[in-house]
Write an enzyme that holds these catalytic residues in place. Structure first.
Site, PDB file in Angstrom:
ATOM      1  N   GLU A 208       0.537  -1.385  -0.103  1.00 18.81           N
ATOM      2  CA  GLU A 208      -0.074  -0.045  -0.097  1.00 18.81           C
ATOM      3  C   GLU A 208       0.900   1.499  -0.505  1.00 18.81           C
ATOM      4  O   GLU A 208       1.933   1.634   0.891  1.00 18.81           O
ATOM      5  CB  GLU A 208      -1.218  -0.020   1.567  1.00 18.81           C
ATOM      6  N   CYS A 242      -2.460   9.240   2.254  1.00 16.10           N
ATOM      7  CA  CYS A 242      -1.933   8.846   1.340  1.00 16.10           C
ATOM      8  C   CYS A 242      -2.752   9.167   0.290  1.00 16.10           C
ATOM      9  O   CYS A 242      -2.821   8.778  -1.280  1.00 16.10           O
ATOM     10  CB  CYS A 242      -1.279   7.290   1.605  1.00 16.10           C
TER      11      CYS A 242
END
Length: 456
Positions: A208, A242
């Protein structure tokens, strides 16, 4: 110490206890109870690391984990049942199933920006699938790391779930070990190194990562509402998210209106003295703070830019038309700096967006359905939203993950259970019928082989 933990986990997994759904549920429920008990302490630890507001810590960390826990607990028995699938003529008569089988020892390496959520959310998925887990929280959020250690050791025996604290050297030592699965959240640069280590052991991974997430605002957008939602999503957690918008691409005819609306909502959210606001976090590390300050050098600041080196405070900052070759537009910003670029055509949009690797997220503010559809279909990205930002992560029915440089694999909800499970295919043949022509010596004419595709 690490060798002993792995020896214990190998032995524990071999005992087959984690394959029992009841056993998994007992510990998931214990974990749920402990998290409710320690939620206040966890939020306090996150605040001590980088002044994250308690409301944000609850909404974006502890409550998201509790929601995920409840959802998985309620559905795990159904998900775990063997799935019957259709057979085919080549194997007639037969019965066919797909079993979800745990991999074994799972290593989870977590980041510092959402230090509780991004450590514990994958943990829940790995446990639901029947694995044992070693957690490596970020050393850059030490108070949260301690809170996680306390929470985990209260609930789980070390042979089931272990926490390994420490710096880079601990991560490197862990990556040298043999794992059945590795889950990493962090930067693309480090993700590549993790991938290399995993490849040496043929270990499957989920990465990720991140990227420069575009936020498109066209001339038909509801500008004031768009600005309000962008302000919330970008400056929450001081931009250290993010999936936050990394830069805005706004149609030149509405740019001035958008800038004014962004300034208004930043003031509404954080007041005139933003450093005094209790609702705005700080930059988590000195290294990252220094990097953000350096990227602002030489830029035209439209709004904000205030900072305090002692407290790592950097105010919400709007930057006007930074050059695409400038440091600000090279990598993911990961902070409270929002570049605003104008465009006049879809070809300009495409030219800017495609100069970067596929991002983790992309956002579109527009009331034109054809434009929305075109943007979603034209560009590759992990996930995103139309007329909002960030909120797609909150839907457990949607997979969350990147593509290309922004990641490999996706999780959340049932997708987490699927991610940490090997799908084992099983076919059971009946004995009352056996077609002889499949066996050697082959007596059928060779031309008949072409018709076998209809049996598969």
């Amino acid at each position: 110490m690490i060798d002993e933990i792995l020896r214990q986990q190998n032995s524990f997994f071999s005992s087959q206890r984690t394959k029992a759904i009841g056993y998994r549920l007992v510990y998931l429920k214990k974990f749920q109870k402990a998290l409710l008990k320690h939620e206040k302490a966890i939020c306090k630890a996150i605040y001590e690391d980088f002044k994250k507001p308690k409301f944000e810590s609850m909404v974006t960390e502890t409550q998201m984990v509790l929601s995920e826990l409840k959802y998985i607990i309620n559905h795990l028995e159904v998900w775990s049942k063997p799935i019957r699938v259709k057979g085919n003529l080549a194997n007639f008569p037969s019965f066919n199933w797909m079993y979800h089988e745990p991999y074994g020892k799972v290593l989870i390496i977590a980041p510092w920006n959402y230090p509780f959520l991004l450590t514990v959310s994958p943990l829940i998925g790995a446990l639901a699938a029947g694995n044992t887990v070693v957690l490596k929280p970020s050393e850059l959020s030490p108070n949260t790391s301690k809170a996680i250690l306390h929470l985990v050791t209260e609930v789980f025996p070390e042979e089931y779930v272990a926490v390994c604290e420490g710096g880079v050297e601990v991560s490197q030592t862990l990556l040298e070990q043999k794992w059945e699965y590795i889950f990493f959240t962090g930067s693309t640069h480090i993700g590549k190194l993790v991938y290399q280590r995993a490849a040496a052991q043929l270990t499957p991974v989920t990465l990720e990562l991140g990227g420069k997430n575009p936020c498109i605002v066209d001339e038909s957008a509801a500008i004031d509402l768009a600005a309000k939602r962008i302000t919330w999503g970008k400056f929450m957690n001081a931009g250290q998210t993010c999936i936050a918008p990394d830069y805005i691409l706004v149609h030149k005819t509405v740019k001035s209106k958008l800038v004014q609306a962004l300034q208004k909502h930043i003031r509404n959210f954080y007041g005139e003295d933003m450093e005094a606001s209790k609702d705005f976090a700080r930059i988590a590390t000195q290294k990252h703070y220094d990097s953000l300050r350096k990227k602002l050098m030489g830029q035209e600041v439209l709004f904000g830019g205030e900072n305090n080196d002692k407290t790592r405070f950097l105010s919400p900052t709007l930057v006007n038309e930074p050059g695409l070759e400038s440091p600000l537009m090279q990598d993911e910003i990961f902070g409270p700096i929002l570049p605003i670029l104008s465009y006049d055509s879809e070809s300009t949009l495409e030219k800017i967006i495609t100069r970067y690797e596929k991002p983790l997220s992309l956002y579109i503010f527009s009331t034109r359905k054809n434009f929305q559809k075109k943007m979603v279909q034209k560009f590759g990205f992990g996930g995103g939203a139309i007329n909002d930002v960030v909120v797609h992560i909150a839907n457990k029915n949607l997979p969350f993950g990147g593509v290309g440089n922004s990641g490999i694999g996706a999780y959340h909800g049932k997708h987490s259970f699927e991610l940490f499970s090997h799908k084992k295919a099983i076919l059971k043949r009946q004995n009352w019928m056996d077609v002889p022509f499949r066996y050697a010596p082959y007596k059928l004419p060779i031309k008949w082989a072409r018709y076998f595709r209809h049996l598969f």
